[in-house]
Design an enzyme around this catalytic site. Structure first.
Site, mmCIF file in Angstrom:
data_model
loop_
_atom_site.group_PDB
_atom_site.id
_atom_site.type_symbol
_atom_site.label_atom_id
_atom_site.label_comp_id
_atom_site.label_asym_id
_atom_site.label_seq_id
_atom_site.Cartn_x
_atom_site.Cartn_y
_atom_site.Cartn_z
ATOM 1 N N TYR A 148 78.920 37.029 -3.110
ATOM 2 C CA TYR A 148 79.115 36.648 -1.710
ATOM 3 C C TYR A 148 77.916 35.838 -1.237
ATOM 4 O O TYR A 148 76.808 35.976 -1.739
ATOM 5 C CB TYR A 148 79.412 37.838 -0.803
ATOM 6 C CG TYR A 148 78.457 39.003 -0.808
ATOM 7 C CD1 TYR A 148 77.193 38.923 -0.242
ATOM 8 C CD2 TYR A 148 78.849 40.243 -1.328
ATOM 9 C CE1 TYR A 148 76.342 40.008 -0.211
ATOM 10 C CE2 TYR A 148 78.005 41.338 -1.307
ATOM 11 C CZ TYR A 148 76.751 41.212 -0.749
ATOM 12 O OH TYR A 148 75.906 42.297 -0.722
ATOM 13 N N CYS A 149 78.179 34.937 -0.293
ATOM 14 C CA CYS A 149 77.173 33.996 0.223
ATOM 15 C C CYS A 149 76.416 33.295 -0.910
ATOM 16 O O CYS A 149 75.193 33.352 -0.995
ATOM 17 C CB CYS A 149 76.181 34.703 1.154
ATOM 18 S SG CYS A 149 75.255 33.560 2.236
#
Length: 280
Positions: A148-149
């Protein structure tokens, strides 16, 4: 690393430790805090700052996440899982914060010629290198697809990401921020974000490409190193590193003038979240 002198070589460091403020300390306050310190450092009212912070069960969304077709449903689901949801005042994408995640901010004054963006990132990578020397551990800085990110300054071991770095520039100051997954399950955090995007996209085509989360790409330092590591351990190594580099450490809180600026910045964060999520 850049051939220029390390940004970590500072004669004085102002230390603001907010790792033990508890569940009442909200992420909106944190981002308002860094904006406040950016202003102080940028205007030479403050020496460079190391701020450390923790938030309880919070998912921090980036501006891009507000473009999800069913953001409201996805945010409602996160709240049903016991998480606060906020939108930060910078780019990037959703991340999970909880008591096993240590956040560090390095705040510098921008130079007359300007500090190039990679030099800010390199300073944080260098700091983590010093921190992990205490554990005889090395890592890579490269994008981890499936995390994620994701970004080019993802920090990982054996292809598993344990940290991500972001940067914000404001009023002559630079805030380089990192989230370090110290303990707990990296894959469980990633499962949460995977479901968030599944609900938020709702199988709708979007102009912006949101990440396809593969939970096995995320892990905590405790998992990667096979030992119990706690946030205070990493904090000790962080402060020890800055001291060893020749800096004098000064514990601090906001000044009365900074509190006024902080309250203004906090209201901006609250307004941003009301507009984006319909919540204060």
């Amino acid at each position: 690393m850049s051939q220029q002198a390390s940004l970590l070589l500072q004669p004085n460091w102002r230390i603001i430790d907010q790792t033990s403020l508890g569940s009442s300390f909200e992420a909106k306050q944190s981002f308002a805090m860094d904006d406040t310190l950016c202003t102080s450092v940028g205007n030479s009212y403050s020496p460079p700052v190391l701020r450390s912070w923790i938030h309880h069960n919070t998912v921090v969304l980036g501006i891009q996440d507000t473009r999800l077709p069913d953001l409201s449903d996805a945010a409602t689901w996160l709240k049903s899982q016991g998480y606060h949801v906020i939108v930060r005042n910078s780019g990037g994408l959703a991340v999970v914060l909880d008591p096993g995640v240590l956040n560090l901010s390095l705040l510098f004054q921008d130079s007359e010629k300007g500090i190039e963006i990679n030099r800010g990132y390199d300073a944080m990578v260098e700091l983590v290198t010093y921190i992990l020397q205490d554990y005889a551990a090395s890592f890579e800085a490269r994008e981890i697809t499936g995390s994620y990110c994701p970004g080019s300054y993802d920090l990982s071991m054996n292809g598993k990401k344990f940290a991500g770095i972001s940067q914000r520039r404001l009023r002559g100051g630079i805030a380089v921020q990192i989230y370090l997954c110290v303990s707990g399950s990296g894959s469980e955090r990633a499962e949460l974000i995977k479901e968030f995007y599944k609900i938020g996209r709702n199988e709708t085509e979007t102009k912006f490409t949101f990440p396809t989360i593969i939970p096995s790409t995320m892990a905590s330092l405790s998992e990667l190193l096979g030992r119990n590591i706690a946030v205070p351990n990493i904090m000790y190594s962080t402060l020890h590193a800055l001291k060893n580099l020749g800096g004098k450490l000064h514990n601090s809180q906001l000044t009365s003038e900074e509190i006024i600026t902080f309250e203004t910045n906090l209201m901006r964060m609250i307004d941003r979240n009301e507009k984006a999520l319909g919540i204060s």
